[in-house]
Enzyme design. Structure first.
Site, mmCIF file in Angstrom:
data_model
loop_
_atom_site.group_PDB
_atom_site.id
_atom_site.type_symbol
_atom_site.label_atom_id
_atom_site.label_comp_id
_atom_site.label_asym_id
_atom_site.label_seq_id
_atom_site.Cartn_x
_atom_site.Cartn_y
_atom_site.Cartn_z
ATOM 1 N N GLU A 1 13.425 10.541 -3.038
ATOM 2 C CA GLU A 1 14.113 9.245 -3.036
ATOM 3 C C GLU A 1 15.590 9.474 -2.720
ATOM 4 O OE1 GLU A 1 12.484 6.196 -3.519
ATOM 5 O OE2 GLU A 1 10.846 7.610 -3.275
ATOM 6 N N GLU B 1 0.817 -1.221 0.000
ATOM 7 C CA GLU B 1 0.000 0.000 0.000
ATOM 8 C C GLU B 1 0.847 1.265 0.000
ATOM 9 O OE1 GLU B 1 -2.447 2.099 -0.843
ATOM 10 O OE2 GLU B 1 -3.748 0.493 -0.142
ATOM 11 N N LYS C 1 5.143 3.802 -10.220
ATOM 12 C CA LYS C 1 3.842 3.797 -9.534
ATOM 13 C C LYS C 1 2.681 3.583 -10.504
ATOM 14 C CE LYS C 1 5.460 6.667 -5.699
ATOM 15 N NZ LYS C 1 5.697 8.052 -5.241
HETATM 16 N N1 LIG Z 1 10.265 8.835 2.106
HETATM 17 C C1 LIG Z 1 9.000 8.769 1.710
HETATM 18 O O1 LIG Z 1 8.217 9.702 1.890
HETATM 19 C C2 LIG Z 1 8.494 7.540 1.029
HETATM 20 C C3 LIG Z 1 9.308 6.469 0.773
HETATM 21 N N2 LIG Z 1 8.813 5.350 0.172
HETATM 22 C C4 LIG Z 1 9.675 4.195 -0.034
HETATM 23 O O2 LIG Z 1 10.042 3.690 1.241
HETATM 24 C C5 LIG Z 1 11.315 3.090 1.170
HETATM 25 C C6 LIG Z 1 12.213 3.686 2.244
HETATM 26 O O3 LIG Z 1 12.353 5.061 1.979
HETATM 27 P P1 LIG Z 1 12.952 6.052 3.089
HETATM 28 O O4 LIG Z 1 12.462 5.688 4.431
HETATM 29 O O5 LIG Z 1 12.667 7.421 2.566
HETATM 30 O O6 LIG Z 1 14.502 5.726 2.967
HETATM 31 P P2 LIG Z 1 15.695 6.236 3.909
HETATM 32 O O7 LIG Z 1 16.852 6.437 3.023
HETATM 33 O O8 LIG Z 1 15.243 7.358 4.773
HETATM 34 O O9 LIG Z 1 15.964 4.974 4.872
HETATM 35 C C7 LIG Z 1 16.549 3.786 4.427
HETATM 36 C C8 LIG Z 1 16.827 2.880 5.615
HETATM 37 O O10 LIG Z 1 17.281 1.629 5.129
HETATM 38 C C9 LIG Z 1 18.583 1.349 5.661
HETATM 39 N N3 LIG Z 1 19.359 0.783 4.555
HETATM 40 C C10 LIG Z 1 19.444 1.243 3.289
HETATM 41 N N4 LIG Z 1 20.232 0.434 2.560
HETATM 42 C C11 LIG Z 1 20.648 -0.542 3.384
HETATM 43 C C12 LIG Z 1 21.483 -1.667 3.216
HETATM 44 N N5 LIG Z 1 22.056 -1.950 2.032
HETATM 45 N N6 LIG Z 1 21.707 -2.478 4.286
HETATM 46 C C13 LIG Z 1 21.137 -2.190 5.473
HETATM 47 N N7 LIG Z 1 20.319 -1.130 5.676
HETATM 48 C C14 LIG Z 1 20.093 -0.329 4.647
HETATM 49 C C15 LIG Z 1 19.145 2.663 6.148
HETATM 50 O O11 LIG Z 1 20.045 2.395 7.226
HETATM 51 P P3 LIG Z 1 20.763 3.600 8.031
HETATM 52 O O12 LIG Z 1 19.671 4.228 8.844
HETATM 53 O O13 LIG Z 1 21.775 2.920 8.880
HETATM 54 O O14 LIG Z 1 21.320 4.487 6.979
HETATM 55 C C16 LIG Z 1 17.877 3.414 6.573
HETATM 56 O O15 LIG Z 1 17.543 3.065 7.885
HETATM 57 C C17 LIG Z 1 11.789 3.304 -0.262
HETATM 58 O O16 LIG Z 1 11.488 2.174 -1.030
HETATM 59 C C18 LIG Z 1 10.971 4.492 -0.737
HETATM 60 O O17 LIG Z 1 10.798 4.510 -2.125
HETATM 61 C C19 LIG Z 1 7.492 5.242 -0.185
HETATM 62 C C20 LIG Z 1 6.641 6.278 0.039
HETATM 63 C C21 LIG Z 1 7.069 7.520 0.636
HETATM 64 N N1 LIG Z 2 9.919 10.178 -3.489
HETATM 65 C C1 LIG Z 2 8.548 9.804 -3.469
HETATM 66 C C2 LIG Z 2 8.228 9.229 -2.125
HETATM 67 C C3 LIG Z 2 7.030 8.441 -2.163
HETATM 68 O O1 LIG Z 2 6.868 7.493 -2.898
HETATM 69 C C4 LIG Z 2 7.665 11.039 -3.690
HETATM 70 O O2 LIG Z 2 8.207 12.141 -3.710
HETATM 71 O O3 LIG Z 2 6.472 10.873 -3.902
HETATM 72 NA NA NA Z 3 -0.919 4.161 -0.717
#
Ligand SMILES: NC(=O)C1=CN([C@@H]2O[C@H](COP(=O)(O)OP(=O)(O)OC[C@H]3O[C@@H](n4cnc5c(N)ncnc54)[C@H](OP(=O)(O)O)[C@@H]3O)[C@@H](O)[C@H]2O)C=CC1
Ligand SMILES: N[C@@H](CC=O)C(=O)O
Ligand code: NA
Length: 438
Positions: A187, A126, A202
């Protein structure tokens, strides 16, 4: 505690998810039964604002994906690898998976869903489209009785935030992008947002749900917003439009040439900056807000609106997926694939060629100030069956004249042929921009 959650990632969305799971009061009682069992991150020494139970944090993500104690793996690390491999390992270990990762699903959906179906586990996504907006479940369940005709979305919060601030403040692109990154909307590589790739992922997912077949990502036509200038925003405004990055999937009435069979309806699927009339419901979707407009029979038009990115809204969607799985695990001793939650697409949708698209266009030309230049433009468009709604000379820059045209509905192929000829004309200095009009 009922169900053990293995969280992969504790960034923007991971931390938002943990926050909800750690404060269940006042939310659905099922949340009381969800335990954050392990959390995987890249760097365990990094200071975290969240207080997690002791020994939960690890950098061994594979151990979480395969831990026999874990019921549900929640993948929130983003990117393609190791996310794809971890999801596949979790499935192979019999875990249900929740992910917000549209990039992995749009590219490896077939591999992931086939593995999940073979293993009898759920893949829930979702949060992958529209952040907190419940659009996936709406298409999977609530609109199941409909024949869906069109899905049009503003599905990237970062670009909508940038375009809105460019429109309302005349803000600079780079400065606004930095703010979107700071707010956690963008991203890891913001090119995915700005170049339309995130929106393409998406709309591929939404089209697949709406039209009941798989979509190859390479079939999604994609243009980003880098070429949208303050001048275009200004001209569009004067003509009664706002510019939005739209992701569009439409069932085409056209049938395939081979057999003219209605079964082989084509899908038109594309992402591009678009002039949207200020009176259209999508025109007033601003900032990080997303909206998805669905047209179906018999429902007619339906628009879902809400925050498309950011920790809280996205985590809201992640936790609702976890709860859906927990509810099934709680009520069924041997989980069987729930027909409204699992994905069993067997075929690929057939995609219409961009040249066949029928749409309106906006184009801005810089021409030399020679007599008859407007006439030459009009004649060339006419020769290619492109009918113009308006031609306006909008300004003079030194010895160059700026001309903006808006067409009626035309075939994309005809319009592009006319543009190729116009580009070669002696009196044309350059074509500053071409945008499609909704
Ligand atoms: N940000 C948003 O508003 C939205 C994001 N998404 C999706 O959600 C997902 C997460 O996004 P987001 O939270 O923004 O990402 P972030 O970059 O903020 O967080 C990524 C997390 O994953 C960990 N991580 C990344 N790569 C590795 C690895 N190779 N090994 C171990 N840990 C790893 C990082 O660890 P550490 O903390 O140690 O760096 C961090 O905790 C993505 O797929 C994004 O497209 C979807 C909708 C909205
Ligand atoms: N980078 C994305 C995060 C959610 O999917 C956005 O800007 O919409
Ligand atoms: Na949604």
């Amino acid at each position: 505690m009922g169900f053990k959650i293995g969280l992969l990632g504790l960034g923007t969305v991971g931390a938002g998810t943990a926050e909800i799971l750690l404060s269940p009061d006042g939310r659905h009682p099922l949340l009381q039964e969800l335990e954050i069992y392990r959390v995987g991150v890249r760097d365990i020494s990094r200071p975290r604002s969240l207080q997690l139970p002791e020994n939960v944090l690890t950098s061994d993500l594979e151990a979480i994906a395969t831990d026999p104690e874990v019921d549900i793996v929640v993948e929130l690390i983003g990117g393609l690898e190791p996310a794809r491999s971890l999801i596949l390992q979790a499935i192979a270990s019999g875990k249900h998976v929740v992910t917000a990762n549209k990039a992995v699903i749009s590219r490896y959906g077939e591999e992931i869903f086939e593995a999940a179906n073979a293993k009898g586990v759920y893949i829930m996504l979702e949060a992958a489209v529209g952040g907190g907006i419940p659009v996936i479940q709406t298409l999977k369940q609530s609109l199941g009785a409909n024949r869906i005709q069109t899905v049009i979305g503003i599905v990237n919060g970062t670009t909508n935030y940038i375009l809105t601030r460019m429109q309302t403040e005349g803000a600079d692109f780079a400065e606004v992008l930095a703010d979107a990154q700071q707010l956690g909307y963008a991203e890891a590589d913001p090119a995915a947002d700005v170049d339309g790739l995130d929106a393409a992922d998406k709309i591929a997912i939404l089209a697949s749900l709406a039209f009941g077949g798989r979509i190859k990502l390479a079939d999604v036509y994609c243009e980003g917003i880098r070429q949208v200038t303050a001048s275009d925003i200004d001209y569009a405004d004067k003509l009664g439009f706002v510019i939005k990055l739209l992701a569009i999937a439409q069932k085409n009435c056209q049938t395939t040439e081979e057999n003219g069979d209605k079964e082989n309806e084509l899908i038109s699927i594309r992402v591009h900056p678009t002039c949207v009339s200020k009176t259209h419901p999508l025109a007033s979707v601003n900032g990080v807000y997303n909206a998805i407009l669905v047209e179906g029979e018999p429902i007619g038009q339906l628009m879902l609106y809400g925050r498309g990115a950011g920790a809280g809204p996205t985590a809201s969607a992640v936790v609702s997926d976890i709860m859906n799985i927990a509810a099934i695990l709680k009520t069924e001793t041997v989980p069987i694939p729930h027909p409204l939650l699992s994905c069993n697409h067997q075929h690929y949708c057939q995609i219409a060629k961009m040249e066949e698209l029928v749409t309106r266009f906006y184009a801005r030309f810089l021409t030399r100030d020679t007599p008859g230049v407007i006439g030459k433009l009009g004649t060339c468009f006419g020769n290619h069956k492109v009918s113009l709604q308006s031609v306006v000379q909008t300004g003079i820059h030194g010895d160059l004249v700026e001309i903006v045209v808006v067409s009626h509905d035309v075939k994309e192929g005809n319009f592009q042929q006319a543009i190729a000829e116009i580009r070669a004309m002696e009196s044309i200095h350059s074509i500053a921009s071409i945008l499609r009009v909704l």
